[in-house]
Design an enzyme around this catalytic site. Structure first.
Site, PDB file in Angstrom:
ATOM      1  CE  LYS A  97      -1.905  -5.783  -8.568  1.00  0.00           C
ATOM      2  NZ  LYS A  97      -1.493  -6.487  -7.359  1.00  0.00           N
TER       3      LYS A  97
ATOM      4  NE  ARG B  74      -4.821  -2.576  -3.698  1.00  0.00           N
ATOM      5  CZ  ARG B  74      -3.740  -2.377  -4.461  1.00  0.00           C
ATOM      6  NH1 ARG B  74      -3.839  -1.780  -5.609  1.00  0.00           N
ATOM      7  NH2 ARG B  74      -2.570  -2.797  -4.043  1.00  0.00           N
TER       8      ARG B  74
ATOM      9  NE  ARG C  20       7.045  -4.611  -5.147  1.00  0.00           N
ATOM     10  CZ  ARG C  20       5.735  -4.770  -5.331  1.00  0.00           C
ATOM     11  NH1 ARG C  20       5.270  -5.175  -6.495  1.00  0.00           N
ATOM     12  NH2 ARG C  20       4.905  -4.556  -4.342  1.00  0.00           N
TER      13      ARG C  20
ATOM     14  NE  ARG D  54       5.500  -0.192  -3.137  1.00  0.00           N
ATOM     15  CZ  ARG D  54       4.504  -0.762  -3.828  1.00  0.00           C
ATOM     16  NH1 ARG D  54       4.667  -1.067  -5.101  1.00  0.00           N
ATOM     17  NH2 ARG D  54       3.359  -1.029  -3.244  1.00  0.00           N
TER      18      ARG D  54
ATOM     19  NE  ARG E 174       1.287  -3.845  -0.054  1.00  0.00           N
ATOM     20  CZ  ARG E 174       2.351  -3.991  -0.833  1.00  0.00           C
ATOM     21  NH1 ARG E 174       3.537  -4.185  -0.313  1.00  0.00           N
ATOM     22  NH2 ARG E 174       2.207  -3.946  -2.133  1.00  0.00           N
TER      23      ARG E 174
HETATM   24  P1  AMP Z   1       0.208  -1.075  -5.276  1.00  0.00           P
HETATM   25  O1  AMP Z   1       1.339  -0.320  -5.867  1.00  0.00           O
HETATM   26  O2  AMP Z   1      -0.835  -1.481  -6.301  1.00  0.00           O
HETATM   27  O3  AMP Z   1       0.668  -2.241  -4.446  1.00  0.00           O
HETATM   28  O4  AMP Z   1      -0.538  -0.077  -4.292  1.00  0.00           O
HETATM   29  C1  AMP Z   1       0.131   0.484  -3.183  1.00  0.00           C
HETATM   30  C2  AMP Z   1      -0.858   1.054  -2.191  1.00  0.00           C
HETATM   31  O5  AMP Z   1      -1.609   2.109  -2.794  1.00  0.00           O
HETATM   32  C3  AMP Z   1      -1.910   0.095  -1.668  1.00  0.00           C
HETATM   33  O6  AMP Z   1      -1.417  -0.728  -0.624  1.00  0.00           O
HETATM   34  C4  AMP Z   1      -2.962   1.082  -1.177  1.00  0.00           C
HETATM   35  O7  AMP Z   1      -2.560   1.717   0.023  1.00  0.00           O
HETATM   36  C5  AMP Z   1      -2.926   2.131  -2.263  1.00  0.00           C
HETATM   37  N1  AMP Z   1      -3.863   1.784  -3.342  1.00  0.00           N
HETATM   38  C6  AMP Z   1      -3.553   1.406  -4.608  1.00  0.00           C
HETATM   39  N2  AMP Z   1      -4.665   1.155  -5.324  1.00  0.00           N
HETATM   40  C7  AMP Z   1      -5.710   1.364  -4.490  1.00  0.00           C
HETATM   41  C8  AMP Z   1      -7.121   1.259  -4.616  1.00  0.00           C
HETATM   42  N3  AMP Z   1      -7.701   0.864  -5.765  1.00  0.00           N
HETATM   43  N4  AMP Z   1      -7.885   1.576  -3.525  1.00  0.00           N
HETATM   44  C9  AMP Z   1      -7.326   1.982  -2.386  1.00  0.00           C
HETATM   45  N5  AMP Z   1      -6.015   2.078  -2.175  1.00  0.00           N
HETATM   46  C10 AMP Z   1      -5.198   1.770  -3.230  1.00  0.00           C
END
Ligand code: AMP
Ligand code: ZN
Length: 216
Positions: A13, A88, A127, A160, A171
């Site tokens: 994404k 989400r 990654r 990460r 996840r």
């Molecule tokens: P990402 O970088 O999109 O994989 O997001 C990393 C982490 O940020 C996720 O695993 C959640 O812990 C948190 N996070 C990101 N977007 C959201 C969202 N819309 N709602 C809740 N937690 C989020």
């Protein structure tokens, strides 16, 4: 252009979003990136979010929704934006709808990137991100010029915490139980474009552009 990009963690994404944002000249609004920045800046909300992020759980909606509303109010988002990683869950989707309706904003497209679990696990496992600027690399698919070093600023590339093996499965579980239903939510509105995310970065970008009716 106002759009949302969806899909499981690690599907690509962020990479696809960066290309789309460049093409349309719109800001890339990634809630994950915002949480990581808020933590790096030592803010209270960043510290609150950190535990959830590291465990691979969703940060509570009352925190996340406000962060998105505030970001959408900034001037660079007035002419368009791309939301990556939000909404989400279906509550966030409904909250976003309410906010957009009140602000008279219409979403032009929702892109849903798809890939099988095996590929996702491989992509997340490989990654690496720059400690300084957050740029994303992959040990096979998107190598930096010098191993372990960011091309843009020479920052150190790290994994990460939530990309480590034991957290990936959690996840994915969170994705299937909470985020996948959002696809049905947008399907009912007839807005969603399903895109095969298994190809190379260029291939996926071409598919998205075509689906959006852009010539490539
Ligand atoms: P990402 O970088 O999109 O994989 O997001 C990393 C982490 O940020 C996720 O695993 C959640 O812990 C948190 N996070 C990101 N977007 C959201 C969202 N819309 N709602 C809740 N937690 C989020
Ligand atoms: Zn960097």
């Amino acid at each position: 252009m106002r759009m949302i990009i969806m899909g499981p963690p690690g599907v690509g994404k962020g990479t696809a979003a960066a290309l789309l944002c460049k093409h349309y000249g719109i800001p890339h609004i990634s809630t994950g990136n915002i949480f990581r920045e808020l933590y790096k800046d030592q803010t209270e909300v960043g510290k609150k979010a950190k535990g959830y992020v590291d465990r691979g759980e969703l940060v509570p909606d009352e925190i996340t929704n406000l962060i998105v509303y505030n970001r959408l109010l900034q001037s660079d988002a007035k002419q368009g934006f791309l939301l990556d990683g939000f909404p989400r869950n279906t509550d966030q989707a409904a909250a976003l709808d309410g906010y957009l309706k009140e602000s008279n904003i219409i979403i032009d497209a929702v892109v849903n990137l798809k890939a099988p679990d095996e590929l996702i696990i491989e992509r997340i496992g490989g990654r690496r991100v720059c400690e300084t600027c957050g740029s994303v690399y992959h040990i096979q698919n998107l190598k930096p010029q010098v191993e372990g070093i960011c091309d843009k600023d020479g920052g150190k590339l790290i994994q990460r915490i939530d990309d480590m093996e034991e957290t990936i499965l959690r996840r994915l579980n969170v994705y299937y139980s909470q985020t996948e239903p959002v696809i049905g939510y947008y399907e009912k509105k007839g807005k969603i474009l399903h895109i095969d995310g298994t190809g190379t970065i260029e291939e996926v970008n071409d598919l998205i552009m075509k689906a959006l009716g852009e010539s490539v």
